[in-house]
Design a protein around this motif. Structure first.
Motif, PDB file in Angstrom:
ATOM      1  N   GLU A  92       0.815  -1.220   0.000  1.00 52.15           N
ATOM      2  CA  GLU A  92       0.000   0.000   0.000  1.00 52.15           C
ATOM      3  C   GLU A  92       0.845   1.265   0.000  1.00 52.15           C
ATOM      4  OE1 GLU A  92      -3.740  -0.109   1.931  1.00 52.15           O
ATOM      5  OE2 GLU A  92      -3.663  -2.289   2.128  1.00 52.15           O
ATOM      6  N   ASP A  93       2.115   1.166   0.374  1.00 57.85           N
ATOM      7  CA  ASP A  93       3.001   2.327   0.285  1.00 57.85           C
ATOM      8  C   ASP A  93       3.322   2.671  -1.166  1.00 57.85           C
ATOM      9  OD1 ASP A  93       3.090   2.623   3.030  1.00 57.85           O
ATOM     10  OD2 ASP A  93       4.953   1.490   3.250  1.00 57.85           O
ATOM     11  N   ARG A  94       3.157   1.706  -2.081  1.00 54.00           N
ATOM     12  CA  ARG A  94       3.417   1.933  -3.504  1.00 54.00           C
ATOM     13  C   ARG A  94       2.143   1.801  -4.336  1.00 54.00           C
ATOM     14  NH1 ARG A  94       7.919  -1.808  -5.639  1.00 54.00           N
ATOM     15  NH2 ARG A  94       6.648  -3.398  -4.645  1.00 54.00           N
ATOM     16  N   LEU A  95       0.986   1.942  -3.695  1.00 58.08           N
ATOM     17  CA  LEU A  95      -0.280   1.770  -4.398  1.00 58.08           C
ATOM     18  C   LEU A  95      -0.450   2.771  -5.535  1.00 58.08           C
ATOM     19  CD1 LEU A  95      -2.886   0.113  -4.485  1.00 58.08           C
ATOM     20  CD2 LEU A  95      -3.906   1.801  -2.955  1.00 58.08           C
ATOM     21  N   ASP A  96       0.194   3.920  -5.442  1.00 57.81           N
ATOM     22  CA  ASP A  96       0.087   4.914  -6.517  1.00 57.81           C
ATOM     23  C   ASP A  96       0.700   4.414  -7.824  1.00 57.81           C
ATOM     24  OD1 ASP A  96       2.687   5.056  -5.436  1.00 57.81           O
ATOM     25  OD2 ASP A  96       2.908   7.149  -6.042  1.00 57.81           O
ATOM     26  N   ARG A  97       1.486   3.340  -7.773  1.00 58.54           N
ATOM     27  CA  ARG A  97       2.091   2.754  -8.981  1.00 58.54           C
ATOM     28  C   ARG A  97       1.260   1.594  -9.540  1.00 58.54           C
ATOM     29  NH1 ARG A  97       7.918   2.356  -6.172  1.00 58.54           N
ATOM     30  NH2 ARG A  97       8.013   4.521  -5.549  1.00 58.54           N
ATOM     31  N   ALA A  98       0.197   1.200  -8.822  1.00 56.86           N
ATOM     32  CA  ALA A  98      -0.624   0.065  -9.257  1.00 56.86           C
ATOM     33  C   ALA A  98      -1.393   0.426 -10.522  1.00 56.86           C
ATOM     34  CB  ALA A  98      -1.606  -0.333  -8.160  1.00 56.86           C
ATOM     35  N   ASP A  99      -1.486  -0.548 -11.410  1.00 57.02           N
ATOM     36  CA  ASP A  99      -2.194  -0.374 -12.671  1.00 57.02           C
ATOM     37  C   ASP A  99      -2.581  -1.763 -13.169  1.00 57.02           C
ATOM     38  OD1 ASP A  99      -3.215   0.883 -14.958  1.00 57.02           O
ATOM     39  OD2 ASP A  99      -1.448   2.154 -15.186  1.00 57.02           O
ATOM     40  N   GLU A 100      -3.356  -1.803 -14.241  1.00 56.02           N
ATOM     41  CA  GLU A 100      -3.724  -3.101 -14.798  1.00 56.02           C
ATOM     42  C   GLU A 100      -2.457  -3.857 -15.204  1.00 56.02           C
ATOM     43  OE1 GLU A 100      -5.706  -5.127 -18.693  1.00 56.02           O
ATOM     44  OE2 GLU A 100      -6.396  -3.137 -18.164  1.00 56.02           O
ATOM     45  N   ALA A 101      -2.329  -5.090 -14.719  1.00 59.31           N
ATOM     46  CA  ALA A 101      -1.211  -5.993 -15.010  1.00 59.31           C
ATOM     47  C   ALA A 101       0.100  -5.557 -14.359  1.00 59.31           C
ATOM     48  CB  ALA A 101      -1.038  -6.192 -16.513  1.00 59.31           C
ATOM     49  N   TRP A 102       0.024  -4.704 -13.306  1.00 60.41           N
ATOM     50  CA  TRP A 102       1.234  -4.229 -12.614  1.00 60.41           C
ATOM     51  C   TRP A 102       0.827  -3.763 -11.214  1.00 60.41           C
ATOM     52  CZ3 TRP A 102       6.202  -4.081 -14.563  1.00 60.41           C
ATOM     53  CH2 TRP A 102       7.142  -3.366 -13.829  1.00 60.41           C
ATOM     54  N   VAL A 103       0.912  -4.664 -10.230  1.00 57.32           N
ATOM     55  CA  VAL A 103       0.492  -4.324  -8.876  1.00 57.32           C
ATOM     56  C   VAL A 103       1.655  -4.557  -7.912  1.00 57.32           C
ATOM     57  CG1 VAL A 103      -1.091  -4.894  -6.989  1.00 57.32           C
ATOM     58  CG2 VAL A 103      -1.926  -4.868  -9.353  1.00 57.32           C
ATOM     59  N   PRO A 104       2.118  -3.515  -7.217  1.00 55.36           N
ATOM     60  CA  PRO A 104       3.188  -3.669  -6.234  1.00 55.36           C
ATOM     61  C   PRO A 104       2.713  -4.526  -5.055  1.00 55.36           C
ATOM     62  CG  PRO A 104       2.890  -1.365  -6.821  1.00 55.36           C
ATOM     63  CD  PRO A 104       1.731  -2.116  -7.377  1.00 55.36           C
ATOM     64  N   VAL A 105       3.512  -5.522  -4.712  1.00 58.17           N
ATOM     65  CA  VAL A 105       3.175  -6.426  -3.614  1.00 58.17           C
ATOM     66  C   VAL A 105       4.398  -6.647  -2.736  1.00 58.17           C
ATOM     67  CG1 VAL A 105       1.343  -7.615  -4.897  1.00 58.17           C
ATOM     68  CG2 VAL A 105       3.691  -8.486  -5.015  1.00 58.17           C
ATOM     69  N   LEU A 106       4.146  -7.261  -1.587  1.00 57.00           N
ATOM     70  CA  LEU A 106       5.210  -7.660  -0.671  1.00 57.00           C
ATOM     71  C   LEU A 106       5.201  -9.175  -0.562  1.00 57.00           C
ATOM     72  CD1 LEU A 106       4.569  -4.984   2.096  1.00 57.00           C
ATOM     73  CD2 LEU A 106       6.386  -4.978   0.367  1.00 57.00           C
ATOM     74  N   THR A 107       6.390  -9.763  -0.559  1.00 56.65           N
ATOM     75  CA  THR A 107       6.549 -11.207  -0.434  1.00 56.65           C
ATOM     76  C   THR A 107       7.540 -11.484   0.689  1.00 56.65           C
ATOM     77  OG1 THR A 107       8.507 -11.553  -1.805  1.00 56.65           O
ATOM     78  CG2 THR A 107       6.408 -11.279  -2.973  1.00 56.65           C
ATOM     79  N   PRO A 108       7.641 -12.723   1.159  1.00 57.61           N
ATOM     80  CA  PRO A 108       8.685 -13.051   2.137  1.00 57.61           C
ATOM     81  C   PRO A 108      10.097 -12.815   1.580  1.00 57.61           C
ATOM     82  CG  PRO A 108       7.016 -14.752   2.130  1.00 57.61           C
ATOM     83  CD  PRO A 108       6.720 -13.843   0.959  1.00 57.61           C
ATOM     84  N   ASP A 109      10.236 -12.784   0.243  1.00 59.94           N
ATOM     85  CA  ASP A 109      11.532 -12.527  -0.388  1.00 59.94           C
ATOM     86  C   ASP A 109      11.799 -11.044  -0.616  1.00 59.94           C
ATOM     87  OD1 ASP A 109      12.379 -15.193  -0.597  1.00 59.94           O
ATOM     88  OD2 ASP A 109      11.145 -15.487  -2.368  1.00 59.94           O
ATOM     89  N   GLY A 110      10.834 -10.183  -0.311  1.00 63.01           N
ATOM     90  CA  GLY A 110      11.011  -8.750  -0.491  1.00 63.01           C
ATOM     91  C   GLY A 110       9.950  -8.154  -1.386  1.00 63.01           C
ATOM     92  N   PRO A 111      10.105  -6.869  -1.735  1.00 61.75           N
ATOM     93  CA  PRO A 111       9.132  -6.205  -2.592  1.00 61.75           C
ATOM     94  C   PRO A 111       9.105  -6.841  -3.975  1.00 61.75           C
ATOM     95  CG  PRO A 111      10.909  -4.682  -1.979  1.00 61.75           C
ATOM     96  CD  PRO A 111      11.192  -5.995  -1.339  1.00 61.75           C
ATOM     97  N   ALA A 112       7.923  -6.815  -4.587  1.00 64.60           N
ATOM     98  CA  ALA A 112       7.752  -7.445  -5.892  1.00 64.60           C
ATOM     99  C   ALA A 112       6.651  -6.718  -6.651  1.00 64.60           C
ATOM    100  CB  ALA A 112       7.398  -8.918  -5.721  1.00 64.60           C
TER     101      ALA A 112
END
Length: 120
Positions: A92-112
């Protein structure tokens, strides 16, 4: 695509008819999400009409809906120890970059970035 200093760059077209192009340095990861593609298409192609959501002011309901979809996606960590998949989390800190087919997420391996086939 998990962001990491691997030297491997991955490019992806996103944003519906806006036809944006993004790039991530990192690695690809296996995911399990049988219902997520249809739910993501419903949100981005129907609700947002396939025109992209770059810099969209997400309503609480839209944010809740995207968060719920993202959490249905399962990821296996790369630590070589954990055998159970973990749900992705909406970044949600990078939600401004979310778009169709490109959603910032967090994983146990880091940001993705969660990507899928763009509707365009």
């Amino acid at each position: 695509m998990v962001e990491a200093p691997t030297g491997a760059l991955h490019q992806h077209q996103y944003g519906g008819t806006a036809c944006r192009s993004g790039q991530v340095e990192g690695f690809l990861m296996p995911l399990f999400a049988p219902a997520a593609p249809a739910a993501l298409r419903e949100l981005f192609e129907r609700h947002f009409r396939g025109a992209g959501t770059w810099r969209h002011a997400w309503s609480d309901e839209e944010r809740r809906r995207l968060r719920a979809i993202v959490e249905t996606v399962r990821h296996w960590t790369s630590d070589g120890v954990t055998e159970l998949p973990h749900p992705l989390q909406l970044d949600e800190d990078r939600l401004d970059r979310a778009d169709e087919a490109w959603v910032p997420v967090l994983t146990p391996d880091g940001p993705a970035v969660l990507v899928w086939s763009n509707s365009d």
